[in-house]
Write a protein that holds these residues in place. Structure first.
Motif, PDB file in Angstrom:
ATOM      1  N   ILE A 141       0.830  -1.197   0.000  1.00 40.79           N
ATOM      2  CA  ILE A 141       0.000   0.000   0.000  1.00 40.79           C
ATOM      3  C   ILE A 141       0.870   1.254   0.000  1.00 40.79           C
ATOM      4  O   ILE A 141       0.529   2.260  -0.636  1.00 40.79           O
ATOM      5  N   ASP A 142       2.002   1.199   0.678  1.00 42.06           N
ATOM      6  CA  ASP A 142       2.908   2.345   0.713  1.00 42.06           C
ATOM      7  C   ASP A 142       3.460   2.637  -0.683  1.00 42.06           C
ATOM      8  O   ASP A 142       3.581   3.801  -1.083  1.00 42.06           O
ATOM      9  N   ARG A 143       3.791   1.590  -1.429  1.00 44.89           N
ATOM     10  CA  ARG A 143       4.258   1.786  -2.816  1.00 44.89           C
ATOM     11  C   ARG A 143       3.145   2.388  -3.671  1.00 44.89           C
ATOM     12  O   ARG A 143       3.394   3.290  -4.485  1.00 44.89           O
ATOM     13  N   GLU A 144       1.936   1.909  -3.474  1.00 45.38           N
ATOM     14  CA  GLU A 144       0.779   2.442  -4.195  1.00 45.38           C
ATOM     15  C   GLU A 144       0.570   3.916  -3.847  1.00 45.38           C
ATOM     16  O   GLU A 144       0.291   4.744  -4.725  1.00 45.38           O
ATOM     17  N   THR A 145       0.728   4.227  -2.568  1.00 48.66           N
ATOM     18  CA  THR A 145       0.557   5.607  -2.100  1.00 48.66           C
ATOM     19  C   THR A 145       1.583   6.530  -2.731  1.00 48.66           C
ATOM     20  O   THR A 145       1.256   7.634  -3.184  1.00 48.66           O
ATOM     21  N   LYS A 146       2.838   6.102  -2.771  1.00 47.39           N
ATOM     22  CA  LYS A 146       3.896   6.935  -3.348  1.00 47.39           C
ATOM     23  C   LYS A 146       3.626   7.213  -4.820  1.00 47.39           C
ATOM     24  O   LYS A 146       3.768   8.349  -5.292  1.00 47.39           O
ATOM     25  N   GLN A 147       3.227   6.182  -5.535  1.00 46.44           N
ATOM     26  CA  GLN A 147       2.933   6.366  -6.955  1.00 46.44           C
ATOM     27  C   GLN A 147       1.777   7.339  -7.139  1.00 46.44           C
ATOM     28  O   GLN A 147       1.822   8.216  -8.009  1.00 46.44           O
ATOM     29  N   TYR A 148       0.763   7.212  -6.312  1.00 42.82           N
ATOM     30  CA  TYR A 148      -0.396   8.101  -6.396  1.00 42.82           C
ATOM     31  C   TYR A 148      -0.006   9.539  -6.067  1.00 42.82           C
ATOM     32  O   TYR A 148      -0.358  10.471  -6.789  1.00 42.82           O
TER      33      TYR A 148
END
Length: 209
Positions: A141-148
């Motif tokens: 989720i943290d990787r998803e958050t950074k990309q977003y």
């Protein structure tokens, strides 16, 4: 003139929020100045409207937030983790009293999304998952958050996990445990030394309370 206790509390929370903002890349925190003015009692009751489905956090919700926060900041050999600092209750209070209704809804919906992601990945709720399973879910989720966040336009809302990380850090590093265990703290320092030597790996100094 010596500032009163409420003024000192605002000053120290403001400094903590600035430090957390720096840790998160210099982006302003969700809630902005409300994160410290509300804590000092400066906001009138009801000053921030509450979303109908986001005004109340149950004990189960707080436990869930504690487990998320404790996965982000777990116990170490030197200091207790976020759960010991009761960061879950801090998050619930700040979202309810300081966040705008739209952000409240994003945060609450995000809690369900996070739990659903754990169920989909490991076939178990987050609070029942192992430490390794929890870390795997949060890292994804943290990787998803950074990309977003890297591609987010000005009119798009903040990712819910960004909110959770912000409040985890602010709550922990403004708590007694964060101040006195995770950081070095002296109640009555003898003098101000702006050029004290620093050795890499040492814990930072907490602001004077």
């Amino acid at each position: 003139m010596i500032p009163d206790t409420d003024t000192l509390d605002v000053m120290h929370r403001r400094e903590a929020i600035k430090r957390v903002s720096a840790l998160l890349g210099g982006v302003a925190l969700v809630g902005g100045s409300a994160l410290w003015t509300a804590c000092a009692g400066d906001r009138a009751p009801g000053a921030t409207s509450r979303a109908p489905d986001a005004s109340t956090f149950t004990a189960t919700d707080v436990t869930f937030l504690d487990e998320i926060a404790d996965t982000i900041l777990p116990d170490t050999a030197k200091s207790p983790g976020a759960k010991a600092a009761r960061v879950g209750a801090f998050m619930a209070l700040m979202v309810t009293d300081c966040y705008e209704p739209a952000d409240q809804q994003i945060f609450r919906a995000g809690m369900k999304q996070l739990d659903d992601a754990c169920k989909a990945t490991h076939n178990t709720a987050f609070v029942s998952a192992t430490t390794a399973q929890r870390q795997q879910v949060l890292e994804a989720i943290d990787r998803e958050t950074k990309q977003y966040m890297d591609t987010k336009k000005a009119d798009q809302p903040t990712h819910y996990f960004r909110m959770i990380k912000e409040l985890t850090l602010v709550g922990y590093f403004t708590s007694e445990i964060g101040y006195t265990k995770a950081m070095r703290y002296v109640e009555a320092p003898g003098r101000f030394d702006p050029c004290a030597p620093y050795v890499k790996g040492e814990t930072s100094w907490a602001a004077h309370a």
